[in-house]
Design an enzyme around this catalytic site. Structure first.
Site, PDB file in Angstrom:
ATOM      1  N   PHE A   1     -57.249  18.750  30.525  1.00 16.89           N
ATOM      2  CA  PHE A   1     -56.847  18.069  31.752  1.00 16.89           C
ATOM      3  C   PHE A   1     -55.338  17.833  31.700  1.00 16.89           C
ATOM      4  O   PHE A   1     -54.807  17.346  30.698  1.00 16.89           O
ATOM      5  CB  PHE A   1     -57.592  16.750  31.921  1.00 16.89           C
ATOM      6  CG  PHE A   1     -57.369  16.134  33.265  1.00 16.89           C
ATOM      7  CD1 PHE A   1     -57.913  16.726  34.401  1.00 16.89           C
ATOM      8  CD2 PHE A   1     -56.592  15.009  33.420  1.00 16.89           C
ATOM      9  CE1 PHE A   1     -57.684  16.185  35.667  1.00 16.89           C
ATOM     10  CE2 PHE A   1     -56.358  14.465  34.686  1.00 16.89           C
ATOM     11  CZ  PHE A   1     -56.905  15.051  35.802  1.00 16.89           C
TER      12      PHE A   1
ATOM     13  N   ASP B   1     -61.067  14.196  23.411  1.00 13.06           N
ATOM     14  CA  ASP B   1     -61.122  13.564  24.720  1.00 13.06           C
ATOM     15  C   ASP B   1     -62.542  13.713  25.270  1.00 13.06           C
ATOM     16  O   ASP B   1     -63.023  14.827  25.501  1.00 13.06           O
ATOM     17  CB  ASP B   1     -60.078  14.205  25.651  1.00 13.06           C
ATOM     18  CG  ASP B   1     -60.019  13.517  27.017  1.00 13.06           C
ATOM     19  OD1 ASP B   1     -61.031  12.904  27.432  1.00 13.06           O
ATOM     20  OD2 ASP B   1     -58.969  13.613  27.681  1.00 13.06           O
TER      21      ASP B   1
ATOM     22  N   TYR C   1     -65.080   6.028  34.392  1.00 14.96           N
ATOM     23  CA  TYR C   1     -65.419   6.066  35.821  1.00 14.96           C
ATOM     24  C   TYR C   1     -66.196   7.313  36.205  1.00 14.96           C
ATOM     25  O   TYR C   1     -66.598   7.451  37.351  1.00 14.96           O
ATOM     26  CB  TYR C   1     -64.176   5.918  36.706  1.00 14.96           C
ATOM     27  CG  TYR C   1     -62.980   6.755  36.313  1.00 14.96           C
ATOM     28  CD1 TYR C   1     -62.934   8.110  36.562  1.00 14.96           C
ATOM     29  CD2 TYR C   1     -61.883   6.163  35.694  1.00 14.96           C
ATOM     30  CE1 TYR C   1     -61.833   8.861  36.210  1.00 14.96           C
ATOM     31  CE2 TYR C   1     -60.782   6.906  35.330  1.00 14.96           C
ATOM     32  CZ  TYR C   1     -60.759   8.260  35.587  1.00 14.96           C
ATOM     33  OH  TYR C   1     -59.679   9.004  35.225  1.00 14.96           O
ATOM     34  N   LYS C   2     -66.388   8.219  35.258  1.00  7.73           N
ATOM     35  CA  LYS C   2     -67.144   9.437  35.558  1.00  7.73           C
ATOM     36  C   LYS C   2     -68.624   9.208  35.235  1.00  7.73           C
ATOM     37  O   LYS C   2     -69.322   8.520  35.965  1.00  7.73           O
ATOM     38  CB  LYS C   2     -66.543  10.601  34.770  1.00  7.73           C
ATOM     39  CG  LYS C   2     -65.098  10.927  35.164  1.00  7.73           C
ATOM     40  CD  LYS C   2     -64.545  12.075  34.304  1.00  7.73           C
ATOM     41  CE  LYS C   2     -63.087  12.347  34.615  1.00  7.73           C
ATOM     42  NZ  LYS C   2     -62.881  12.973  35.935  1.00  7.73           N
TER      43      LYS C   2
ATOM     44  N   ARG D   1     -67.002  22.694  42.161  1.00 14.20           N
ATOM     45  CA  ARG D   1     -67.471  21.998  40.969  1.00 14.20           C
ATOM     46  C   ARG D   1     -68.571  21.006  41.352  1.00 14.20           C
ATOM     47  O   ARG D   1     -68.425  20.257  42.316  1.00 14.20           O
ATOM     48  CB  ARG D   1     -66.259  21.264  40.388  1.00 14.20           C
ATOM     49  CG  ARG D   1     -66.401  20.738  39.016  1.00 14.20           C
ATOM     50  CD  ARG D   1     -65.063  20.209  38.522  1.00 14.20           C
ATOM     51  NE  ARG D   1     -64.736  18.923  39.121  1.00 14.20           N
ATOM     52  CZ  ARG D   1     -64.037  17.953  38.509  1.00 14.20           C
ATOM     53  NH1 ARG D   1     -63.556  18.137  37.293  1.00 14.20           N
ATOM     54  NH2 ARG D   1     -63.782  16.830  39.114  1.00 14.20           N
TER      55      ARG D   1
END
Lengths: 397, 397
Positions: free
Chosen positions: B113, B184, B209-210, B356
């Site tokens: 990312f 990560d 938050y995912k 996605r």
């Protein structure tokens, strides 16, 4: 003329409490609960990922930043919210040192809040280029500014004494000597009139959970002088500060102006509470607030000193040299504060012997001050602080 | 056996929406609204400053950290919450580079990312010691690990393709070569079984938050291998990471173990929502979740590929090489995702051409997947993406 009975009604204050610790954590604004529930249920719950655009979460750090900016004299588009004050101190310091590559001194003072000093020490360790942090007495900062100083980093209002730096003089001398200035507004924003345009500090940073009432751990803010912002390269170069976050490029390119001080994903929930807290300021004139703060502080100082011979004023007696808090020194101050809290007067303690009281006209009036004086006098004159139960508790800022 | 109809009932999902974007922002847990209202009204409102001790706000980053730790195989006391993932990446990277002072390579990959890469670039600029960031193709990372590498920093699950690194192999080789590893877990925690003890990475970081459903901008976490933690000196040395924050010493002394990864004042309000979100995991077996994720993903892949000849599978077809998302490549993917959102199927788009979809068994079942396949097939086969109104919107992670 600001109506402070109206602003007082905008807070949800617990019954039986006189809250003189708004310089540490402001109270709950009545609007915050509904604003937060709306954010959770109507925005997050219903919009899900589309809330980033539909509800404006993505731009909220700038929108709320503009609201804070109005309170500190910053033009629209020069303040952004996020992270914590410590992180914002880091961003300002790292930017300042990079802008003064030939200088090695970070000048602060021994009255600065320790986290600011710790962040400076962390940066110095990282840079490994013989930078050094100097922390003279607060009254010696002005004279110490010379051409070896890269950046002067001071908190305008001393968290213990409430003493105020003469920021105009510091900025003027720093700029004469080619140094940059970071102005920590933790105890200034919402407490005293601030104008970062009239006193053109290079960076200003602050938290919003004290006099701005944003809630525990509320997001911090950073201001960068607009003509300087484009030359800053933040060391904390996160994707939200990228010129084009959603291009997902592999290389960092700083966003324009203050946007580059954004770092990670913004604290959307916390911003809702803060936004509600900022509503309170819409009809407040900062000069009215300051005048009222000085009045209430004088009433408090006069009453306490008249009735509590064991307490010594630790804050400057001249209101112009003082922020919006009043501190007294007392050997058993820790226990005395605990005894006061038990009796409904909430202040706090700072080592080694400081009893600290915040004066916050938004929700504290002269009746509160009079009642607080009575209770403080009772605790002091009856030696209530001598009870063993008040000796061993933890205190938190 | 985990009861996924029970976990589904723990979320407040909007009617008429099939939410396949929980890999970007998880939905609202039903318990979050009340938990947050309690924090605001009963804690902040009533306790004011005393909430730091009475309500346990001060220790909450550790308490919530332990709850996250259980989901990633971390022992109690080795995970702490706070800041954002970008800041936690910075702390891990700065610590790792300081532990390998003679090495100059940060090894990541072109699928990481971007914010992780940007933070590395920021540190490299700051250190000014000829460090360099290398970003080979994800499949080339393992072979590139050599004795010049200070730290390998990879996101286990690729945010675009969903491809999973073989973390056991990476950690083993890195340690053989004397390099450290930052893992990560942004797309792993709550998505796939993770065991930072069995695969002894040195640092693990992630957002909440995912797949952990903590809300927009929810606090990040960091894990440091316990035997390594005492040797780390975080560059971001804030007062909450100090050995004794309330001594207000002028000099930083790192707190013990993971505490030194704390920095500024913790995000107390956001932690309430996250804590509520973590309740959902109390009766979830991660192996059950993984099995269900693979089942639903296979159903989704088979259905979409059978009915949408214009879509190409961009994720690995082998479930063991895939996280809990499925991506398809399509030239008009951006517009197609907008058309799907209009029809109630929420996925997202990543440049240049990736559609996605997150597969989240906590609240998505086979009926949802079947319905999503129908709508995707309609959009693709009717060329609904060709409508001009779908060409010009912003997308946010």
């Amino acid at each position: 003329m600001t109506d402070f009975s109206r602003t007082r009604d905008m807070f949800d204050l617990p019954k039986g409490v006189i809250y003189l610790d708004g310089n540490s954590l402001g109270p709950l604004p009545r609007a915050a609960t509904d604003r937060m529930a709306h954010r959770l249920q109507n925005e997050w719950g219903q919009m899900l990922i589309t809330g980033w655009n539909k509800a404006g979460w993505f731009i909220e750090p700038r929108k709320v930043g503009d609201r804070v900016g109005k309170l500190i004299g910053a033009p629209a588009g020069s303040v952004v919210m996020g992270d914590t004050l410590s992180i914002k101190v880091h961003q300002a310091l790292a930017s300042a040192l990079a802008l003064r590559p030939d200088r090695r001194v970070i000048l602060s003072d021994s009255g600065n809040f320790p986290s600011d000093l710790y962040m400076a020490q962390g940066i110095i360790d990282t840079l490994n280029q013989d930078h050094r942090l100097e922390t003279p007495n607060p009254t010696d900062v002005l004279d110490r500014i010379d051409t070896d100083v890269a950046v002067v980093m001071v908190t305008e209002v001393d968290y213990r004494s409430g003493r105020r730096h003469d920021m105009a003089a510091i900025v003027e001398r720093a700029h004469q000597k080619g140094a940059l200035v970071i102005w920590d507004l933790a105890h200034s924003a919402g407490a005293v009139p601030v104008d970062v345009t009239a006193i053109p500090a290079d960076f200003a940073v602050g938290c919003t959970y004290k006099f701005l009432n944003g809630g525990p751990g509320a997001p911090a803010f950073i201001y960068v002088r607009p003509d300087l912002a484009e030359n800053c390269r933040p060391a904390l170069s996160g994707w939200m500060g990228h010129e084009s976050p959603f291009a997902f490029d592999l290389d960092y390119r700083a966003g324009s102006g203050i946007d580059r001080m954004r770092c990670g994903t913004p604290p959307v929930l916390a911003l809702a509470a803060l936004d509600a807290a900022l509503d309170v300021w819409d009809d407040v004139d900062m000069n009215d607030l300051r005048a009222r703060s000085i009045e209430l502080s004088q009433q408090f100082i006069d009453g306490v000193l008249a009735r509590c011979p064991d307490l010594t004023l630790y804050s400057p007696s001249d209101p112009h040299q003082r922020g919006s808090q009043v501190s007294f020194a007392f050997q058993h101050g820790y226990a005395a504060i605990q005894a006061l809290i038990d009796r409904g007067v909430i202040g706090d303690f700072r080592a080694p012997n400081i009893m600290r009281f915040g004066i916050t006209p938004l929700y504290i009036n002269d009746t509160d001050i009079a009642a607080a004086i009575d209770i403080i006098a009772d605790v002091m004159n009856a030696h209530a602080w001598d009870d063993p139960k008040y000796q061993n508790r933890a205190a938190v800022t």
